[in-house]
Design an enzyme around this catalytic site. Structure first.
Site, mmCIF file in Angstrom:
data_model
loop_
_atom_site.group_PDB
_atom_site.id
_atom_site.type_symbol
_atom_site.label_atom_id
_atom_site.label_comp_id
_atom_site.label_asym_id
_atom_site.label_seq_id
_atom_site.Cartn_x
_atom_site.Cartn_y
_atom_site.Cartn_z
ATOM 1 N N GLU A 133 0.880 -1.292 0.022
ATOM 2 C CA GLU A 133 0.026 -0.104 -0.012
ATOM 3 C C GLU A 133 0.695 1.299 0.125
ATOM 4 O O GLU A 133 0.400 2.206 0.399
ATOM 5 C CB GLU A 133 -1.188 0.043 1.292
ATOM 6 C CG GLU A 133 -0.514 -0.535 2.476
ATOM 7 C CD GLU A 133 -1.738 -0.851 3.162
ATOM 8 O OE1 GLU A 133 -2.891 -0.428 3.289
ATOM 9 O OE2 GLU A 133 -1.529 -1.339 4.521
ATOM 10 N N ASP A 150 -4.506 3.917 0.839
ATOM 11 C CA ASP A 150 -3.145 4.258 1.540
ATOM 12 C C ASP A 150 -2.287 4.449 0.207
ATOM 13 O O ASP A 150 -1.381 5.376 0.257
ATOM 14 C CB ASP A 150 -2.580 3.115 2.397
ATOM 15 C CG ASP A 150 -3.205 3.379 3.666
ATOM 16 O OD1 ASP A 150 -2.907 4.353 4.296
ATOM 17 O OD2 ASP A 150 -3.891 2.306 4.123
ATOM 18 N N ASP A 179 -3.458 -24.468 -26.083
ATOM 19 C CA ASP A 179 -2.226 -25.013 -25.578
ATOM 20 C C ASP A 179 -2.007 -24.636 -24.042
ATOM 21 O O ASP A 179 -3.102 -24.276 -23.282
ATOM 22 C CB ASP A 179 -0.998 -24.465 -26.287
ATOM 23 C CG ASP A 179 -0.796 -22.918 -26.113
ATOM 24 O OD1 ASP A 179 -1.882 -22.591 -25.328
ATOM 25 O OD2 ASP A 179 0.193 -22.356 -26.494
HETATM 26 MG MG MG Z 1 -4.566 0.506 4.403
#
Ligand code: MG
Ligand code: COA
Length: 323
Positions: A157, A192, A306
């Site tokens: 963060e 954050d 694939d």
């Molecule tokens: Mg946080």
């Protein structure tokens, strides 16, 4: 065909193939929705255990006021001493502790790790350097019994954590060889993160696209779950659905939620549709047949299939088997 029969076959063959190719497939408890509950709020805590949610996070960190940290810690400790509350289906019983920098982590971990019963998982916020992981690893090793193990979920963060991300994953795996924790998931702590680099948020989140994509790529490179950002306008369920679908398309395996009303929308978004399940089962069936005749890449209804597509199909089946 029933869902159970659709999700059963091909696993041994697929796993043998991966073993041969030194690719690991990790198996985790599903964490499509991780619901935060403030650890000092007994009303919300008791309500949380009635919600059909993959993961309940009893929070000691940002959902709890500074003046209530001790109350949260003591409330959570009491719950741990009583043991994991039973629900109709199993779930991840998790605790978000405070960060290494907060000065609160030592006491948080002491209370959590010496409780009568351990939670399934600890969520460690604001990890930025390998030293934070070493600190966590030492605390776990010194506190829990030899036969016990705990899952770790790391929050990424801020800017430094984002550029250290690969080293953090490598060192978590290295430390867990001699420690009693297992890294299972990365969480993108978008609010954050924005604060850390001075981002002003917009509705479509284009300004954090690089970070959001980087986290999911690194998580997948290390076989980890990737948990997407919180949608904080918790009354806007249409916006939540849009952002959840977008996260699922980007490869995220789950999302953080803050309100019980967000849970069904998020869990639905991270569940494969019936159409995707049928697509995956057709691919795995064909893969099994083609392996028998020695073909790696093959044609299925005009599309070349694939290994990358086969792995995608197997991820869908793994999730369906575990919810
Ligand atoms: Mg946080
Ligand atoms: N967990 C459990 N129950 C919750 C809940 C949660 N996260 N959020 C709300 N509820 C309960 C409420 O207690 C209420 O039940 P009640 O009527 O029996 O008391 C019911 O759900 C409806 O809640 P509502 O009135 O719509 O919301 P609120 O105003 O009580 O709370 C928030 C809104 C955002 C404050 C609350 O949802 C919350 O605290 N969320 C977690 C926030 C958090 O942890 N943030 C940090 C991580 S990002």
């Amino acid at each position: 065909m029933t869902l159970r029969s659709l999700t059963r076959f091909s696993v041994p063959l697929f796993n043998r193939f991966l073993l041969h190719n030194k690719t690991s497939v990790r198996c985790y408890k599903p964490r499509r929705a991780l619901m935060y509950v403030p650890g000092d709020d007994t009303r919300k805590l008791s309500k949380a255990f009635k919600v059909d949610v993959d993961c309940i996070v009893m929070d000691c960190e940002d959902g709890v006021a500074m003046s209530r940290k001790e109350t949260a810690r003591n409330t959570i400790r009491k719950l741990l001493d009583n043991g994991k509350p039973l629900k109709p289906r199993d779930y991840d019983w998790a605790i978000r502790v405070n960060s290494v920098h907060s000065g609160l982590l030592e006491e948080d971990l002491r209370q959590v790790l010496t409780a009568e019963f351990l939670p399934d998982t600890i969520l460690l916020p604001k990890i930025t350097t390998v030293d934070h992981l070493k600190y966590f690893s030492d605390q776990v090793n010194n506190s829990i019994k030899d036969e016990e193990q705990i899952n770790l979920v790391m929050y990424i963060e801020d800017a430094l954590a984002m550029i250290n991300l690969v080293d953090l994953c490598k060192s978590a795996f290295e430390l867990s060889k001699t420690s009693k924790f297992k890294l299972t998931s990365l969480i993108f702590g978008s609010d954050d993160f924005c604060a850390s680099i001075g981002i002003s948020r917009s509705e479509n989140a284009s300004e954090i696209l690089y970070a959001r994509q980087k986290l999911v790529v690194v998580a997948k490179a290390y076989g980890l779950q990737a948990i997407d950002m919180v949608y904080i306008q918790y009354k806007d369920l249409e916006g939540l659905k849009r952002q959840s679908d977008e996260g699922a398309r980007m490869g995220y395996t789950g999302k953080q939620v803050i309100h019980p009303n967000q849970v069904p929308i998020v869990q639905e978004a991270f569940l494969p549709s019936q159409k995707q399940i049928e697509w995956a089962s057709a691919i795995l069936n064909a893969f099994e047949e083609q392996q028998k005749i020695g073909k790696g890449a093959f044609n299925l209804e005009g599309t070349m299939i694939d290994m990358p597509t086969v792995k995608q199909a197997q991820n869908i089946m793994n999730l369906m088997r575990s919810v």
